[in-house]
Design a protein around this motif. Structure first.
Motif, short mmCIF file in Angstrom:
data_model
loop_
_atom_site.label_atom_id
_atom_site.label_comp_id
_atom_site.label_asym_id
_atom_site.label_seq_id
_atom_site.Cartn_x
_atom_site.Cartn_y
_atom_site.Cartn_z
N GLU A 59 1.01 -1.39 -0.33
CA GLU A 59 -0.02 -0.11 0.00
C GLU A 59 0.89 1.22 0.12
OE1 GLU A 59 -3.36 2.22 2.57
OE2 GLU A 59 -2.96 0.10 3.15
N HIS A 60 0.46 2.08 -0.74
CA HIS A 60 1.51 3.39 -0.81
C HIS A 60 0.50 4.48 -1.42
CE1 HIS A 60 1.82 3.11 -5.31
NE2 HIS A 60 1.85 1.71 -5.17
N SER A 61 1.07 5.87 -1.37
CA SER A 61 0.39 7.18 -2.03
C SER A 61 0.29 6.83 -3.35
CB SER A 61 1.27 8.29 -1.67
OG SER A 61 0.85 9.28 -2.44
N LYS A 62 -0.74 7.60 -4.04
CA LYS A 62 -0.89 7.61 -5.26
C LYS A 62 0.04 8.31 -5.96
CE LYS A 62 -4.06 11.81 -5.31
NZ LYS A 62 -5.35 12.43 -5.54
N HIS A 63 0.82 9.08 -5.23
CA HIS A 63 2.11 9.82 -5.98
C HIS A 63 3.09 9.07 -5.99
CE1 HIS A 63 -0.58 13.22 -5.54
NE2 HIS A 63 -0.71 12.94 -4.18
N THR A 64 3.48 7.96 -5.44
CA THR A 64 4.52 7.09 -5.66
C THR A 64 4.02 5.97 -6.79
OG1 THR A 64 4.81 7.29 -3.35
CG2 THR A 64 5.84 5.36 -4.17
N ASP A 65 5.08 5.86 -7.48
CA ASP A 65 5.03 4.77 -8.84
C ASP A 65 6.01 3.61 -8.18
OD1 ASP A 65 4.76 3.54 -11.27
OD2 ASP A 65 5.68 5.01 -12.35
N LEU A 66 5.65 2.30 -8.40
CA LEU A 66 6.26 1.17 -8.15
C LEU A 66 6.19 0.36 -9.26
CD1 LEU A 66 4.98 0.31 -4.33
CD2 LEU A 66 7.13 1.95 -5.00
N SER A 67 5.98 0.66 -10.32
CA SER A 67 5.68 -0.13 -11.37
C SER A 67 7.13 -0.58 -12.07
CB SER A 67 5.12 0.50 -12.62
OG SER A 67 5.55 1.87 -13.13
N ASP A 68 8.30 0.02 -11.63
CA ASP A 68 9.53 -0.21 -12.16
C ASP A 68 10.25 -1.37 -11.36
OD1 ASP A 68 9.46 1.39 -14.57
OD2 ASP A 68 10.54 3.05 -13.44
N LEU A 69 9.68 -1.88 -10.12
CA LEU A 69 10.30 -2.66 -9.30
C LEU A 69 10.17 -4.29 -9.77
CD1 LEU A 69 9.42 -1.15 -5.75
CD2 LEU A 69 11.24 -0.70 -7.08
N SER A 70 11.24 -4.85 -9.37
CA SER A 70 11.01 -6.26 -9.89
C SER A 70 9.92 -6.97 -9.30
CB SER A 70 12.25 -7.10 -9.48
OG SER A 70 12.39 -7.11 -8.14
N ASN A 71 9.29 -7.96 -10.12
CA ASN A 71 8.04 -8.64 -9.80
C ASN A 71 6.71 -7.94 -9.81
OD1 ASN A 71 10.40 -10.26 -8.51
ND2 ASN A 71 8.94 -11.62 -9.45
#
Length: 180
Positions: free
Chosen positions: A149-161
């Motif tokens: 879970e994170h803020s809508k302002h954080t993008d985690l799409s480049d993280l592995s898996n």
């Protein structure tokens, strides 16, 4: 906070005001569990709740029949509150006071679902440590899912898996799974 479904549906749990937490909103929690309900039988899984805070997510899993729940937080008052509440409601939740990253480095158990709700102000480097430790240490079973879970302002799409994200108000859930 309230439990939205299961044995304890509608039960309100009031956490002490002094806890350093930001509980998942009911709207976001309900949406998340609607997704999970289509993928899992809750009485047949093991759950790891990281940065557990008040135990909000753990209580929801327990209410729905999950018998193997571990809640980890580094704040003593949080784990004390979770332990006390779990005992009072006769819920099978083990609360562990530990640094989450150290716990992930040392854990040997595999889980069906790992839910992490770290502080929204985490750097991307700290966010990236979560899936790295989970997958490097093989903490998810074959069908396992890591949800951050994170803020809508954080993008985690480049993280592995990384698999996908869902947005609910100001909250985002990013899903990570084994590479196919």
């Amino acid at each position: 906070m309230r439990i939205i479904s299961g044995t304890y549906k509608g039960r309100k749990i009031v956490a002490p005001a002094k806890l350093p937490v930001r509980p998942t909103t009911d709207m976001a929690k309900e949406a998340l569990f609607n997704i999970l309900n289509n993928q899992y039988y809750f009485d047949d899984i093991s759950v790891l709740d990281l940065f557990a805070g008040t135990g909000n997510i753990s209580y929801e899993f327990a209410s729905r029949g999950t018998e193997d729940i571990t809640a980890v937080d580094d704040h003593y008052q949080c784990t004390k509150f979770i332990s006390h509440t779990a005992k009072a409601l006769e819920m099978p939740i083990r609360a562990i006071k530990s640094d989450v990253f150290k716990f992930l480095e040392n854990s040997k158990q595999q889980y069906s679902i790992i839910f992490a709700d770290p502080p929204y102000n985490f750097s991307i480097d700290l966010f990236s440590k979560i899936p790295k430790l989970v997958f490097d240490n093989k903490l998810l079973d074959d069908r396992g899912l890591l949800i951050i879970e994170h803020s809508k302002h954080t993008d985690l799409s480049d993280l592995s898996n990384y698999s996908h994200s869902k947005k609910y108000g100001g909250n985002m859930f990013s899903f990570f799974e084994h590479s196919q």
